[in-house]
Design a protein around this motif. Sequence first.
Motif, PDB file in Angstrom:
ATOM      1  N   ASP A  22      48.584  38.286 136.660  1.00  0.00           N
ATOM      2  CA  ASP A  22      48.657  39.050 137.908  1.00  0.00           C
ATOM      3  C   ASP A  22      49.838  40.018 137.835  1.00  0.00           C
ATOM      4  OD1 ASP A  22      48.719  40.060 140.464  1.00  0.00           O
ATOM      5  OD2 ASP A  22      48.528  38.131 141.473  1.00  0.00           O
ATOM      6  N   LYS A  23      49.566  41.262 137.529  1.00  0.00           N
ATOM      7  CA  LYS A  23      50.624  42.259 137.380  1.00  0.00           C
ATOM      8  C   LYS A  23      51.102  42.846 138.700  1.00  0.00           C
ATOM      9  CE  LYS A  23      50.625  41.475 133.103  1.00  0.00           C
ATOM     10  NZ  LYS A  23      51.738  40.627 132.578  1.00  0.00           N
ATOM     11  N   ASP A  24      50.530  42.389 139.797  1.00  0.00           N
ATOM     12  CA  ASP A  24      51.016  42.826 141.110  1.00  0.00           C
ATOM     13  C   ASP A  24      52.217  42.009 141.569  1.00  0.00           C
ATOM     14  OD1 ASP A  24      49.292  44.940 141.566  1.00  0.00           O
ATOM     15  OD2 ASP A  24      47.737  43.653 142.424  1.00  0.00           O
ATOM     16  N   ALA A  42      62.812  37.456 134.341  1.00  0.00           N
ATOM     17  CA  ALA A  42      63.316  38.809 134.083  1.00  0.00           C
ATOM     18  C   ALA A  42      63.183  39.182 132.611  1.00  0.00           C
ATOM     19  CB  ALA A  42      64.773  38.910 134.516  1.00  0.00           C
ATOM     20  N   ASP A  43      63.430  38.226 131.732  1.00  0.00           N
ATOM     21  CA  ASP A  43      63.329  38.494 130.296  1.00  0.00           C
ATOM     22  C   ASP A  43      61.876  38.615 129.833  1.00  0.00           C
ATOM     23  OD1 ASP A  43      66.069  38.374 130.172  1.00  0.00           O
ATOM     24  OD2 ASP A  43      66.143  36.311 129.414  1.00  0.00           O
ATOM     25  N   THR A  44      60.993  37.827 130.428  1.00  0.00           N
ATOM     26  CA  THR A  44      59.585  37.812 130.014  1.00  0.00           C
ATOM     27  C   THR A  44      58.801  38.989 130.580  1.00  0.00           C
ATOM     28  OG1 THR A  44      59.668  35.389 129.968  1.00  0.00           O
ATOM     29  CG2 THR A  44      57.486  36.403 129.941  1.00  0.00           C
ATOM     30  N   TYR A  45      59.070  39.327 131.841  1.00  0.00           N
ATOM     31  CA  TYR A  45      58.339  40.414 132.509  1.00  0.00           C
ATOM     32  C   TYR A  45      59.326  41.419 133.120  1.00  0.00           C
ATOM     33  CZ  TYR A  45      54.539  37.031 132.118  1.00  0.00           C
ATOM     34  OH  TYR A  45      53.624  36.133 131.634  1.00  0.00           O
ATOM     35  N   PRO A  46      60.078  42.130 132.287  1.00  0.00           N
ATOM     36  CA  PRO A  46      61.087  43.065 132.822  1.00  0.00           C
ATOM     37  C   PRO A  46      60.485  44.156 133.698  1.00  0.00           C
ATOM     38  CG  PRO A  46      60.719  43.434 130.471  1.00  0.00           C
ATOM     39  CD  PRO A  46      60.039  42.151 130.818  1.00  0.00           C
ATOM     40  N   GLU A  47      59.214  44.521 133.428  1.00  0.00           N
ATOM     41  CA  GLU A  47      58.571  45.560 134.231  1.00  0.00           C
ATOM     42  C   GLU A  47      58.141  45.045 135.595  1.00  0.00           C
ATOM     43  OE1 GLU A  47      55.333  43.289 132.257  1.00  0.00           O
ATOM     44  OE2 GLU A  47      57.325  44.010 131.693  1.00  0.00           O
ATOM     45  N   GLN A  48      58.221  43.732 135.799  1.00  0.00           N
ATOM     46  CA  GLN A  48      57.875  43.133 137.087  1.00  0.00           C
ATOM     47  C   GLN A  48      59.096  42.510 137.759  1.00  0.00           C
ATOM     48  OE1 GLN A  48      54.073  41.322 135.016  1.00  0.00           O
ATOM     49  NE2 GLN A  48      53.930  40.872 137.202  1.00  0.00           N
ATOM     50  N   PHE A  49      60.265  42.938 137.317  1.00  0.00           N
ATOM     51  CA  PHE A  49      61.519  42.395 137.861  1.00  0.00           C
ATOM     52  C   PHE A  49      62.434  43.544 138.263  1.00  0.00           C
ATOM     53  CE2 PHE A  49      65.867  40.826 137.536  1.00  0.00           C
ATOM     54  CZ  PHE A  49      65.797  39.647 138.262  1.00  0.00           C
ATOM     55  N   VAL A  50      63.045  43.411 139.451  1.00  0.00           N
ATOM     56  CA  VAL A  50      63.954  44.437 139.952  1.00  0.00           C
ATOM     57  C   VAL A  50      65.297  43.798 140.300  1.00  0.00           C
ATOM     58  CG1 VAL A  50      64.348  46.251 141.653  1.00  0.00           C
ATOM     59  CG2 VAL A  50      62.011  45.722 140.922  1.00  0.00           C
ATOM     60  N   SER A  61      64.517  45.465 151.963  1.00  0.00           N
ATOM     61  CA  SER A  61      63.784  46.705 152.264  1.00  0.00           C
ATOM     62  C   SER A  61      62.946  47.173 151.078  1.00  0.00           C
ATOM     63  CB  SER A  61      64.759  47.808 152.678  1.00  0.00           C
ATOM     64  OG  SER A  61      65.287  47.558 153.966  1.00  0.00           O
ATOM     65  N   VAL A  62      63.500  47.094 149.871  1.00  0.00           N
ATOM     66  CA  VAL A  62      62.748  47.506 148.689  1.00  0.00           C
ATOM     67  C   VAL A  62      61.565  46.561 148.459  1.00  0.00           C
ATOM     68  CG1 VAL A  62      62.843  47.742 146.172  1.00  0.00           C
ATOM     69  CG2 VAL A  62      64.675  48.696 147.583  1.00  0.00           C
ATOM     70  N   ALA A  63      61.782  45.263 148.686  1.00  0.00           N
ATOM     71  CA  ALA A  63      60.685  44.299 148.562  1.00  0.00           C
ATOM     72  C   ALA A  63      59.563  44.647 149.530  1.00  0.00           C
ATOM     73  CB  ALA A  63      61.193  42.884 148.829  1.00  0.00           C
ATOM     74  N   ALA A  64      59.924  45.005 150.755  1.00  0.00           N
ATOM     75  CA  ALA A  64      58.916  45.376 151.755  1.00  0.00           C
ATOM     76  C   ALA A  64      58.199  46.656 151.350  1.00  0.00           C
ATOM     77  CB  ALA A  64      59.580  45.545 153.120  1.00  0.00           C
ATOM     78  N   GLY A  65      58.942  47.595 150.771  1.00  0.00           N
ATOM     79  CA  GLY A  65      58.320  48.833 150.318  1.00  0.00           C
ATOM     80  C   GLY A  65      57.319  48.583 149.206  1.00  0.00           C
ATOM     81  N   LEU A  66      57.672  47.728 148.258  1.00  0.00           N
ATOM     82  CA  LEU A  66      56.762  47.383 147.175  1.00  0.00           C
ATOM     83  C   LEU A  66      55.520  46.673 147.712  1.00  0.00           C
ATOM     84  CD1 LEU A  66      59.387  46.199 144.535  1.00  0.00           C
ATOM     85  CD2 LEU A  66      57.857  48.161 144.300  1.00  0.00           C
ATOM     86  N   ALA A  67      55.735  45.798 148.696  1.00  0.00           N
ATOM     87  CA  ALA A  67      54.612  45.083 149.295  1.00  0.00           C
ATOM     88  C   ALA A  67      53.662  46.041 150.008  1.00  0.00           C
ATOM     89  CB  ALA A  67      55.122  44.020 150.270  1.00  0.00           C
ATOM     90  N   SER A  68      54.219  47.055 150.635  1.00  0.00           N
ATOM     91  CA  SER A  68      53.379  48.034 151.339  1.00  0.00           C
ATOM     92  C   SER A  68      52.544  48.861 150.358  1.00  0.00           C
ATOM     93  CB  SER A  68      54.240  48.967 152.201  1.00  0.00           C
ATOM     94  OG  SER A  68      55.018  49.831 151.390  1.00  0.00           O
ATOM     95  N   CYS A  69      52.924  48.818 149.071  1.00  0.00           N
ATOM     96  CA  CYS A  69      52.171  49.518 148.030  1.00  0.00           C
ATOM     97  C   CYS A  69      51.203  48.586 147.305  1.00  0.00           C
ATOM     98  CB  CYS A  69      53.129  50.142 147.016  1.00  0.00           C
ATOM     99  SG  CYS A  69      54.209  51.422 147.681  1.00  0.00           S
ATOM    100  N   GLY A  70      51.055  47.376 147.824  1.00  0.00           N
ATOM    101  CA  GLY A  70      50.097  46.446 147.254  1.00  0.00           C
ATOM    102  C   GLY A  70      50.666  45.386 146.342  1.00  0.00           C
ATOM    103  N   LYS A  71      51.992  45.346 146.201  1.00  0.00           N
ATOM    104  CA  LYS A  71      52.612  44.350 145.347  1.00  0.00           C
ATOM    105  C   LYS A  71      52.835  43.037 146.104  1.00  0.00           C
ATOM    106  CE  LYS A  71      52.934  47.079 141.802  1.00  0.00           C
ATOM    107  NZ  LYS A  71      52.123  46.833 140.590  1.00  0.00           N
TER     108      LYS A  71
END
Length: 313
Positions: A22-24, A42-50, A61-71
């Motif tokens: 699940d890449k979302d 973070a080490d395994t999925y750096p593209e899915q970690f902020v 706020s950033v988490a909410a923004g990502l969620a509003s984009c479908g994450k």
Amino acid sequence: MANKIPNRQAICDTLLKAAATDKDIVVLCSDSRGSASLTKFADTYPEQFVEMGIAEQDLVSVAAGLASCGKKAFAASPACFLTTRSYEQAKIDCAYSNTNVTLIGISGGVSYGALGMSHHSAQDIAAMSAIPNMRVYLPSDRFQTAKLVEALLRDTKPAYLRVGRNPVEDVYTEDACPFEMDKATVLAEGSDVAIIACGEMVRPALAAAALLNAQGISAGVLDMYCVKPLDREAVLKAARGAKVVLTVEEHAPFGGLGSMVAQVVGEECPRKVKNLSLPDAPVITGTSKEVFAYYGLDAAGIAKSAAQLLANC
């Protein structure tokens, strides 16, 4: 053999497994990947970690923004900071906007021990429960934590999940962990005392019931991992089947599990209810176990309070 896996590790393990397909899923933290046991994610999925750094408001706020984009956003930070510094963001960006964000309060309660009141989170159940649309969960062990995270991955509503820092004794097993979203689990039936506990207090509550049963006192135990929404039916069934109700929580005496249970019991089936909690004062310095023992939140203390409550009913 004593459990050595903290609930925070169970969260990471569950997210790691799910993120493989699940890449979302996206995980965020505030300079706390080590404390949150999220380094492997973070080490395994750096593209899915902020990594947000020490900026809790931005984290939420950033988490909410990502969620509003479908994450599917999971934002982790020490509970003491997550529920105070970013309270407005949790209220507006997550709950009011009804975004798919799970806020993970790590090292909850008095987990930080000697660091004192600045690092304790004894107000978070009350604070987060007061926000409309925000659900509040305190799983009791690693197995229930994993089941809860799996359930949160399947829904789209905001939630606050609080876990402690250290490993806790298992309440369940990998093969025997009954779980239903927003439904409490009955761990023991009792006709004298109904003990309703959440989070790390469930295991000592269960041990206290065994001590009480040895004294001839029939004690039931309810694992109320879902503090909000509270499982009213389970509370009422336990209260109606017992003479008194004892709530146990690693929280201040106001606005937490005890307050919610007392409100439900008072409205529907009056019984004497006692809330066993941390005091309305800075707690003593010590490890979690030392603090629990001092304030009667260990098995012996819970059993003593239950017996006294029953004797005075």
